[in-house]
Design a protein around this motif. Sequence first.
Motif, short mmCIF file in Angstrom:
data_model
loop_
_atom_site.label_atom_id
_atom_site.label_comp_id
_atom_site.label_asym_id
_atom_site.label_seq_id
_atom_site.Cartn_x
_atom_site.Cartn_y
_atom_site.Cartn_z
N LYS A 168 6.84 -3.31 11.57
CA LYS A 168 7.30 -2.39 12.60
C LYS A 168 8.74 -2.74 12.94
CE LYS A 168 4.96 -5.34 16.01
NZ LYS A 168 3.88 -5.41 17.02
N PRO A 169 9.46 -1.85 13.61
CA PRO A 169 10.88 -2.11 13.88
C PRO A 169 11.16 -3.41 14.62
CG PRO A 169 10.39 0.20 14.25
CD PRO A 169 9.08 -0.48 14.01
N SER A 170 10.25 -3.84 15.48
CA SER A 170 10.50 -5.08 16.22
C SER A 170 10.38 -6.31 15.32
CB SER A 170 9.53 -5.21 17.40
OG SER A 170 8.19 -5.24 16.95
N ASN A 171 9.77 -6.16 14.14
CA ASN A 171 9.64 -7.26 13.20
C ASN A 171 10.63 -7.15 12.04
OD1 ASN A 171 7.65 -8.54 14.62
ND2 ASN A 171 5.97 -7.56 13.51
N VAL A 172 11.61 -6.27 12.19
CA VAL A 172 12.71 -6.17 11.24
C VAL A 172 13.98 -6.61 11.96
CG1 VAL A 172 14.09 -4.65 9.79
CG2 VAL A 172 11.62 -4.30 9.96
N LEU A 173 14.58 -7.71 11.49
CA LEU A 173 15.77 -8.26 12.13
C LEU A 173 17.01 -7.92 11.31
CD1 LEU A 173 14.39 -11.75 13.21
CD2 LEU A 173 14.42 -9.63 14.50
N LEU A 174 18.15 -7.86 11.98
CA LEU A 174 19.40 -7.48 11.33
C LEU A 174 20.40 -8.62 11.43
CD1 LEU A 174 19.65 -3.84 12.74
CD2 LEU A 174 18.67 -4.59 10.58
N ASP A 175 20.96 -8.99 10.29
CA ASP A 175 21.91 -10.10 10.28
C ASP A 175 23.30 -9.62 10.69
OD1 ASP A 175 23.01 -8.85 8.07
OD2 ASP A 175 22.07 -10.18 6.62
N ASP A 176 24.29 -10.48 10.52
CA ASP A 176 25.61 -10.18 11.05
C ASP A 176 26.32 -9.07 10.29
OD1 ASP A 176 25.96 -11.64 8.77
OD2 ASP A 176 26.91 -13.35 9.73
N ILE A 177 25.83 -8.67 9.11
CA ILE A 177 26.41 -7.53 8.41
C ILE A 177 25.41 -6.38 8.30
CG2 ILE A 177 28.11 -8.89 7.13
CD1 ILE A 177 26.25 -8.77 4.72
N MET A 178 24.46 -6.38 9.23
CA MET A 178 23.47 -5.31 9.36
C MET A 178 22.52 -5.24 8.16
SD MET A 178 23.99 -4.20 12.34
CE MET A 178 23.02 -2.70 12.45
N GLY A 179 22.35 -6.37 7.46
CA GLY A 179 21.31 -6.44 6.45
C GLY A 179 19.97 -6.70 7.11
N ALA A 180 18.91 -6.11 6.57
CA ALA A 180 17.59 -6.21 7.20
C ALA A 180 16.79 -7.37 6.64
CB ALA A 180 16.81 -4.91 7.01
N ARG A 181 16.09 -8.07 7.52
CA ARG A 181 15.19 -9.17 7.14
C ARG A 181 13.83 -8.93 7.78
NH1 ARG A 181 18.59 -13.72 6.14
NH2 ARG A 181 20.64 -12.91 5.53
N VAL A 182 12.79 -8.91 6.98
CA VAL A 182 11.43 -8.75 7.50
C VAL A 182 10.96 -10.09 8.04
CG1 VAL A 182 9.05 -8.21 6.89
CG2 VAL A 182 10.92 -6.84 5.95
N SER A 183 10.36 -10.08 9.24
CA SER A 183 9.94 -11.32 9.89
C SER A 183 8.51 -11.19 10.39
CB SER A 183 10.89 -11.62 11.06
OG SER A 183 10.70 -10.66 12.09
N ASP A 184 8.05 -12.25 11.06
CA ASP A 184 6.76 -12.31 11.73
C ASP A 184 5.59 -12.09 10.78
OD1 ASP A 184 4.64 -12.37 13.47
OD2 ASP A 184 5.67 -11.24 15.04
N PHE A 185 5.20 -13.19 10.14
CA PHE A 185 4.09 -13.14 9.19
C PHE A 185 2.79 -13.68 9.79
CE2 PHE A 185 7.65 -12.46 6.54
CZ PHE A 185 7.20 -11.85 5.39
#
Length: 954
Positions: A789-806
């Motif tokens: 879900k969007p709250s478990n997708v984080l954005l780094d300093d260049i707006m790249g997406a990282r999936v989190s919360d496993f």
Amino acid sequence: MCDRQRKNVPHLGTLRSARLLIFVVLSSLSSFAVFPAATAAASFSSSNTDFQTLLCLKLHLSNATNLLGSWKQNDSLSFCRWPGVTCSKTNTTRVVALDLESYGLSGQIPPCIVNLTLLTRIHLPDNQLSGQIPPELGQLSNIPSSLGNFSSLRSLLLAANHLQGSIPVSISKIPNLQVLDISYNNFRGTVEPSLYNISSLMYLSIGVNYFTGALPFDIGYTLPSIQTLILQQNNFGGKIPPSLANATDLESINLGANAFHGIIPSFGPLYKLNELILATNQLEAGDWSFLSSLENCTQLEVLSLATNVMQGNLPGSVGSLANTLNALWLHANKISGTIPPEIGNLTNLMRLRLEQNYFAGNLPGTIGNLANLTSLSLSQNNLSGQIPLSIGKLGQLNKLFLQDNNFSGAIPRSLGDCKKLITLNLSCNTLNGSIPKELFSLNSLTEGFDLSHNQLSGQIPQDIGGLINIGLLNFSNNHLSGQIPVSLGACVRLESLHLEGNFLDGRIPESFINLGGVAEIDLSRNNLSGQIPNFFQSFNSLKLLNLSFNSLEGQMPEGGIFQNSSEVLVQGNSMLCSRSPKFQLPLCVASSRHQRSSSRNLMITVISVALALVFVACVVFILLKKRKRYKRSDHPSFNEMKNFSYADLVKATNSFSSDNLVGSGAYGSVYKGVLESEAREIVAIKVFKLDELGAPKSFVAECEAFRNTRHRNLLRVISACSTWDNKGNDFKALIIEYMANGTLESWIYSEMRRPLSLGSRVTIAVDIAAALDYLHNRCVPPIVHCDLKPSNVLLDDIMGARVSDFGLAKFLQIHDSSSITSSKYGTGSKISKEGDVYSYGIIILEMLTGKRPTDELFNNGLSLQKFVGNAFPEKICEILDPKIIPNFGSEGVDTNLDHEKHVTMGILNCIMQLVKLGLACSMQTPKDRPTILDVYAEVSTIKRTISALICVEE
């Protein structure tokens, strides 16, 4: 592809028996209404009928330019001289052509147009006409021969409009029809079976519509004269009929982007076959006998089988395909084994795509035999060993993609012989040694040069200045050392420079002043010193400047990009100061020149003493840490990671202060922290709420998931902490990367953030799909996230997406019987990959509409998926997030310009494709959803198209 699709249309001059060609071009249709009833003037003479018909047209059409103003009711003797009207040279009072291009016409074409019985041309592009093609046009063969022999109609071309509904049955009744093109419209439903019974058809194109159903099993017999069959980008299903092989005149078959399944049949008898496109379906290879059958197709030039579910080893018979073959696309399948050396037999091959498969082993040296190759893509496989020296023989090569494999050893110097390379990507491998100087002589490199995420060492040669045309340069996350070459300033066309994550030292070169057109510079996580150059203030194109975690000093510049703290990253530089608190740096203190000099001398003395004491220890520590951090192979176990105590984490978070709290979920809270023992590295610390039911299990699940995964789009875990707090209670936490731009949720829904551009949303969608593809298809056993879900997708300093919360992640086993009933997975079903695909589809729809699935709008059976589905396609613009494209469709945009229209239509088409993908992924029945491999390929294609139309980076 459009040119290729139309190349087999019979030349109109060859249809000598045809006495009439009706060519309707309505390229600006925008709405869909029903035509009014026809009005005929049977009592008039033929010429008077034509005159009255023109007045009928004027009555039904509005004319913004008033060019129809000269069509006057009292001018029955001069209508052949009216603008846009052409009469016959032999019968001077009969209309034979209407040319009303760009007349500003709107309204609906009335059926009375068919009373112009000698009409041979109808040309109406670039207007605002609406409605459907009058069905009467399909009945022209019933007009008496005394008024024109319409029964000899050979070609009907209605492509590239906005026509809708179903195909009129009357079309199939046109005798002797040879060419029918209704592609690129909005036709729906099943195809009238009689259409497949027009035995005279040579060219049939109904691609890029919304047709459903299966093809007739006997289509190869009922269309015996067919030469070109184009059905691509519809919703056709079922199996490909083997009878197609009986239509032996077939030269081009395009069934791509549908839902065909089953084993690909034999096409051996089609000795004239020039093009076979079956990509983006659900087709299987079976025993690969179909490939052997294609050896008989001695004129084959294009073979596209990409984005299917083909498995097994690619047989050596691939090398026996026709020597005329110039394009072979097998990417995005599940093909395993080694790449057969026989592929080197295809010496006329120009484009070879094998990426996104499971190929392993060495790349055969016979690849060097493909001397005509212009594009080679082998990325995202499991290829290993050294890159063969023979690759330098590919003198015509423009694009080389070898990223995301396990290639090792040195980069071959022979690559410098590929003098036409414009893109070179060797990233995400385990290549070592220095960067060959020969690569810097490739002044043809314009699009990109990417060596990131390898183990390259040594200095960056001064020869890098030879890349005078380079647009993107990425040497990040290696072991490069020494100073940044001054000659890099000669790369004046540079738009993106990434050197982060190395051991570079010294100052930022003054020659960078020549890089005025650069959009992003990332020099973070190095050992750079000195002051930040003031000339960065004048870089009007610069959107990202990341200088964090270096040893820079002095006062921050204040103008230009430095006025926006979200675009300049400088944390981790302890000797920097700023006049503004927004950078969270110490404030610079104004003082006399003597005081500044004394302070500087004191600072230098202190630093020198400190460096003398800790230099050796720090260098060793950093070297060891950096070598491990970006190593792409085996993820280190938590036992090998740095251990942190409870006291370390308390200190890092100011005793878990609410000021440091950046997020909270069901099983844990996330704090921003600064680790003193790690050179004040900023991290995120997830503290598990162990009193919550399921939290301990969530901690174990996350540890297991992170222990077995490593991907650029998954959040990186720095360490885990399992201990006791100061009261003796259990304490468990994960120390993870800090994502400077927070969650995707905050960017979609928060008014405090700047709007996400369409390009950024597409890039984020690609990143998430890449992560899921890795989890589902690259991990053994596969991993299902279960909480995307969007709250478990984080954005780094260049707006790249990282999936989190496993915390809810699960390893898939062959006989896993676990089940879920969460509505977020669609209908209640077993935990599966399809559940993650559903969640991905919902994220796509959230990003496009700016609405949560829990929005109060969705009640009484209405869901986000149904809300979007009801609007698709005609009303989709009404429900899009208005921030997705600023000013899109507004009156201030000059859409009368051809370029603007092209861009606008291109962007809208990409949005429609993205909506279609979101809807497909979120189908309620799991079996109806595409695989994440298909999704990744589709969204990557959309990104490439968007990138060509707009600037993706914000």
